[in-house]
Design a protein around this motif. Structure first.
Motif, PDB file in Angstrom:
ATOM      1  N   ARG A  11      40.528 -23.634  54.186  1.00 51.09           N
ATOM      2  CA  ARG A  11      40.879 -22.401  53.479  1.00 51.09           C
ATOM      3  C   ARG A  11      40.517 -21.210  54.358  1.00 51.09           C
ATOM      4  O   ARG A  11      39.647 -21.306  55.224  1.00 51.09           O
ATOM      5  CB  ARG A  11      40.089 -22.273  52.167  1.00 51.09           C
ATOM      6  N   SER A  12      41.166 -20.092  54.116  1.00 50.16           N
ATOM      7  CA  SER A  12      40.731 -18.841  54.734  1.00 50.16           C
ATOM      8  C   SER A  12      39.618 -18.284  53.854  1.00 50.16           C
ATOM      9  O   SER A  12      39.881 -17.673  52.812  1.00 50.16           O
ATOM     10  CB  SER A  12      41.900 -17.856  54.855  1.00 50.16           C
ATOM     11  N   ILE A  13      38.381 -18.529  54.260  1.00 48.79           N
ATOM     12  CA  ILE A  13      37.218 -18.164  53.464  1.00 48.79           C
ATOM     13  C   ILE A  13      36.902 -16.686  53.663  1.00 48.79           C
ATOM     14  O   ILE A  13      36.871 -16.194  54.789  1.00 48.79           O
ATOM     15  CB  ILE A  13      36.017 -19.046  53.855  1.00 48.79           C
ATOM     16  N   ARG A  14      36.634 -15.991  52.555  1.00 47.57           N
ATOM     17  CA  ARG A  14      36.392 -14.545  52.624  1.00 47.57           C
ATOM     18  C   ARG A  14      35.048 -14.137  52.034  1.00 47.57           C
ATOM     19  O   ARG A  14      34.850 -12.974  51.694  1.00 47.57           O
ATOM     20  CB  ARG A  14      37.540 -13.805  51.940  1.00 47.57           C
ATOM     21  N   ALA A  15      34.132 -15.102  51.942  1.00 46.46           N
ATOM     22  CA  ALA A  15      32.745 -14.808  51.556  1.00 46.46           C
ATOM     23  C   ALA A  15      31.901 -15.968  52.078  1.00 46.46           C
ATOM     24  O   ALA A  15      32.115 -17.117  51.675  1.00 46.46           O
ATOM     25  CB  ALA A  15      32.593 -14.666  50.051  1.00 46.46           C
ATOM     26  N   PHE A  16      30.983 -15.657  52.995  1.00 42.20           N
ATOM     27  CA  PHE A  16      30.194 -16.692  53.664  1.00 42.20           C
ATOM     28  C   PHE A  16      28.723 -16.594  53.295  1.00 42.20           C
ATOM     29  O   PHE A  16      28.208 -15.518  52.958  1.00 42.20           O
ATOM     30  CB  PHE A  16      30.323 -16.554  55.182  1.00 42.20           C
ATOM     31  N   LEU A  17      28.034 -17.726  53.396  1.00 41.72           N
ATOM     32  CA  LEU A  17      26.587 -17.756  53.301  1.00 41.72           C
ATOM     33  C   LEU A  17      26.003 -17.329  54.653  1.00 41.72           C
ATOM     34  O   LEU A  17      26.641 -17.516  55.693  1.00 41.72           O
ATOM     35  CB  LEU A  17      26.112 -19.165  52.948  1.00 41.72           C
ATOM     36  N   PHE A 122      33.337  -9.653  59.165  1.00 41.65           N
ATOM     37  CA  PHE A 122      33.553 -11.104  59.170  1.00 41.65           C
ATOM     38  C   PHE A 122      33.159 -11.738  57.841  1.00 41.65           C
ATOM     39  O   PHE A 122      32.744 -12.888  57.796  1.00 41.65           O
ATOM     40  CB  PHE A 122      32.785 -11.766  60.327  1.00 41.65           C
ATOM     41  N   PHE A 123      33.295 -10.970  56.756  1.00 38.47           N
ATOM     42  CA  PHE A 123      32.997 -11.472  55.414  1.00 38.47           C
ATOM     43  C   PHE A 123      31.598 -12.074  55.324  1.00 38.47           C
ATOM     44  O   PHE A 123      31.358 -13.013  54.562  1.00 38.47           O
ATOM     45  CB  PHE A 123      34.048 -12.503  54.976  1.00 38.47           C
ATOM     46  N   SER A 163      36.075 -21.367  57.882  1.00 36.75           N
ATOM     47  CA  SER A 163      36.535 -20.335  58.804  1.00 36.75           C
ATOM     48  C   SER A 163      37.540 -19.419  58.122  1.00 36.75           C
ATOM     49  O   SER A 163      38.038 -19.714  57.038  1.00 36.75           O
ATOM     50  CB  SER A 163      37.182 -20.972  60.038  1.00 36.75           C
ATOM     51  N   CYS A 164      37.821 -18.324  58.800  1.00 37.97           N
ATOM     52  CA  CYS A 164      38.887 -17.421  58.368  1.00 37.97           C
ATOM     53  C   CYS A 164      39.498 -16.787  59.609  1.00 37.97           C
ATOM     54  O   CYS A 164      38.860 -15.946  60.259  1.00 37.97           O
ATOM     55  CB  CYS A 164      38.358 -16.331  57.439  1.00 37.97           C
ATOM     56  N   PRO A 165      40.714 -17.190  60.002  1.00 36.52           N
ATOM     57  CA  PRO A 165      41.370 -16.524  61.134  1.00 36.52           C
ATOM     58  C   PRO A 165      41.740 -15.102  60.739  1.00 36.52           C
ATOM     59  O   PRO A 165      42.206 -14.862  59.625  1.00 36.52           O
ATOM     60  CB  PRO A 165      42.609 -17.394  61.376  1.00 36.52           C
ATOM     61  N   GLN A 166      41.532 -14.141  61.654  1.00 39.03           N
ATOM     62  CA  GLN A 166      41.654 -12.724  61.304  1.00 39.03           C
ATOM     63  C   GLN A 166      42.454 -11.960  62.355  1.00 39.03           C
ATOM     64  O   GLN A 166      41.895 -11.435  63.319  1.00 39.03           O
ATOM     65  CB  GLN A 166      40.259 -12.100  61.173  1.00 39.03           C
ATOM     66  N   GLU A 167      43.757 -11.868  62.130  1.00 33.82           N
ATOM     67  CA  GLU A 167      44.585 -11.081  63.047  1.00 33.82           C
ATOM     68  C   GLU A 167      44.371  -9.580  62.854  1.00 33.82           C
ATOM     69  O   GLU A 167      44.836  -8.788  63.662  1.00 33.82           O
ATOM     70  CB  GLU A 167      46.055 -11.438  62.848  1.00 33.82           C
ATOM     71  N   CYS A 168      43.631  -9.195  61.821  1.00 37.39           N
ATOM     72  CA  CYS A 168      43.347  -7.775  61.601  1.00 37.39           C
ATOM     73  C   CYS A 168      42.647  -7.149  62.804  1.00 37.39           C
ATOM     74  O   CYS A 168      42.743  -5.940  63.025  1.00 37.39           O
ATOM     75  CB  CYS A 168      42.491  -7.592  60.352  1.00 37.39           C
ATOM     76  N   ALA A 193      36.212 -15.743  61.619  1.00 38.41           N
ATOM     77  CA  ALA A 193      34.886 -15.842  61.018  1.00 38.41           C
ATOM     78  C   ALA A 193      34.545 -17.310  60.836  1.00 38.41           C
ATOM     79  O   ALA A 193      35.397 -18.113  60.430  1.00 38.41           O
ATOM     80  CB  ALA A 193      34.863 -15.119  59.679  1.00 38.41           C
ATOM     81  N   ILE A 194      33.291 -17.675  61.124  1.00 40.87           N
ATOM     82  CA  ILE A 194      32.871 -19.082  61.062  1.00 40.87           C
ATOM     83  C   ILE A 194      31.526 -19.182  60.356  1.00 40.87           C
ATOM     84  O   ILE A 194      30.595 -18.416  60.657  1.00 40.87           O
ATOM     85  CB  ILE A 194      32.755 -19.676  62.478  1.00 40.87           C
ATOM     86  N   GLY A 195      31.420 -20.116  59.436  1.00 44.14           N
ATOM     87  CA  GLY A 195      30.163 -20.344  58.732  1.00 44.14           C
ATOM     88  C   GLY A 195      30.378 -21.302  57.579  1.00 44.14           C
ATOM     89  O   GLY A 195      31.263 -22.157  57.619  1.00 44.14           O
ATOM     90  N   ARG A 196      29.578 -21.138  56.541  1.00 44.01           N
ATOM     91  CA  ARG A 196      29.709 -21.957  55.332  1.00 44.01           C
ATOM     92  C   ARG A 196      30.135 -21.068  54.175  1.00 44.01           C
ATOM     93  O   ARG A 196      29.570 -19.983  53.968  1.00 44.01           O
ATOM     94  CB  ARG A 196      28.393 -22.665  55.000  1.00 44.01           C
ATOM     95  N   ALA A 197      31.111 -21.537  53.424  1.00 44.74           N
ATOM     96  CA  ALA A 197      31.630 -20.753  52.304  1.00 44.74           C
ATOM     97  C   ALA A 197      30.572 -20.562  51.232  1.00 44.74           C
ATOM     98  O   ALA A 197      29.774 -21.462  50.946  1.00 44.74           O
ATOM     99  CB  ALA A 197      32.848 -21.449  51.709  1.00 44.74           C
ATOM    100  N   ASP A 198      30.565 -19.370  50.628  1.00 44.06           N
ATOM    101  CA  ASP A 198      29.724 -19.102  49.462  1.00 44.06           C
ATOM    102  C   ASP A 198      30.446 -19.680  48.249  1.00 44.06           C
ATOM    103  O   ASP A 198      31.469 -19.140  47.814  1.00 44.06           O
ATOM    104  CB  ASP A 198      29.533 -17.596  49.309  1.00 44.06           C
ATOM    105  N   PRO A 199      29.930 -20.783  47.678  1.00 38.18           N
ATOM    106  CA  PRO A 199      30.656 -21.426  46.578  1.00 38.18           C
ATOM    107  C   PRO A 199      30.668 -20.603  45.297  1.00 38.18           C
ATOM    108  O   PRO A 199      31.486 -20.867  44.401  1.00 38.18           O
ATOM    109  CB  PRO A 199      29.884 -22.744  46.383  1.00 38.18           C
ATOM    110  N   ALA A 200      29.798 -19.611  45.200  1.00 38.24           N
ATOM    111  CA  ALA A 200      29.704 -18.815  43.974  1.00 38.24           C
ATOM    112  C   ALA A 200      30.652 -17.625  43.961  1.00 38.24           C
ATOM    113  O   ALA A 200      30.854 -17.007  42.912  1.00 38.24           O
ATOM    114  CB  ALA A 200      28.264 -18.328  43.783  1.00 38.24           C
ATOM    115  N   HIS A 201      31.227 -17.299  45.106  1.00 37.38           N
ATOM    116  CA  HIS A 201      32.082 -16.106  45.160  1.00 37.38           C
ATOM    117  C   HIS A 201      33.491 -16.441  44.664  1.00 37.38           C
ATOM    118  O   HIS A 201      34.104 -17.400  45.139  1.00 37.38           O
ATOM    119  CB  HIS A 201      32.156 -15.567  46.582  1.00 37.38           C
TER     120      HIS A 201
END
Length: 222
Positions: A11-17, A122-123, A163-168, A193-201
């Motif tokens: 997924r394109s994750i937009r909130a990371f831990l 990077f969220f 992750s989330c690829p960001q052409e912005c 952006a690279i990391g672990r998704a925040d499951p609560a967001h």
């Protein structure tokens, strides 16, 4: 994790831990990702990975740029001008679905802009990756970069990462170029952006739709 599981769960994750990504993990991923297809084996991708103080410095610079309304000439047009249907419709639908999960109505432009600004932090991800390419390269080599980056994202899933690829970032090629000390002949392609998704967001529950197979694929003799 099997390949189909990595593909389905990306997924394109937009909130990371804030949990750091181990250096040995990203080195392992990028070393294996180099096996991605590449026409003529050119391997045109150039990768920069940032974490820790280097990442914090870029985030601080971008906060300054955004606060002061600094604009730059984009490296390229992320989307074609006057995007027609069905592509315009797909882009509109995913945007509306995301903002609905965030509870931001279409008329609240200021809130939408504030949310979009999270791209440039990077969220909250603890690691960032940038891909650049020599300006002499053409569309086939850009396609190679895309295949490489998809390989990276799938390998990250195998490692339990997101992750989330960001052409912005193409809108700030000068800022990124200075931060990475890119040579003049190198063109910024994208960030990630690279990391672990925040499951609560709530934004991370977004699952974008895909067109039916027969809408994008033609079969002959199959």
């Amino acid at each position: 994790m099997q390949v189909h599981q990595a593909v389905a769960s990306r997924r394109s994750i937009r909130a990371f831990l804030p949990e750091p990504v181990p250096g040995e993990t990203i080195r392992r991923v990028l070393a294996l990702a180099a096996r991605a297809p590449s026409g003529g084996n050119l391997q045109p991708w150039h990768i920069d990975v940032l974490a820790g103080e280097a990442l914090d410095a870029l985030k601080a610079t971008m906060q300054h740029q955004l606060k002061n309304g600094v604009e730059e000439t984009p490296a390229y047009a992320v989307y074609p001008p006057s995007l027609p249907s069905p592509w315009r419709d797909r882009r509109f639908q995913v945007g509306e679905a995301m903002y609905a999960r965030l509870g931001i109505p279409r008329e609240d432009k200021a809130a939408r802009m504030r949310w979009f600004a999270n791209n440039y932090a990077f969220f909250g991800a603890p690691m960032a990756l940038f891909c650049s390419v020599d300006r002499r390269m053409g569309p086939p080599q850009w396609a190679d970069c895309g295949m490489y980056l998809q390989t990276v994202m799938l390998l990250l899933r195998e490692e339990g990462l997101d992750s989330c690829p960001q052409e912005c970032w193409a809108h700030y090629p000068d800022t990124v170029g200075r931060a990475l000390a890119l040579p003049a002949e190198r063109m910024l392609f994208t960030g990630m952006a690279i990391g672990r998704a925040d499951p609560a967001h709530p934004v991370n529950a977004l699952e974008t739709a895909r067109a039916p197979l027969d809408e994008t694929v033609r079969f002959s003799g199959v």
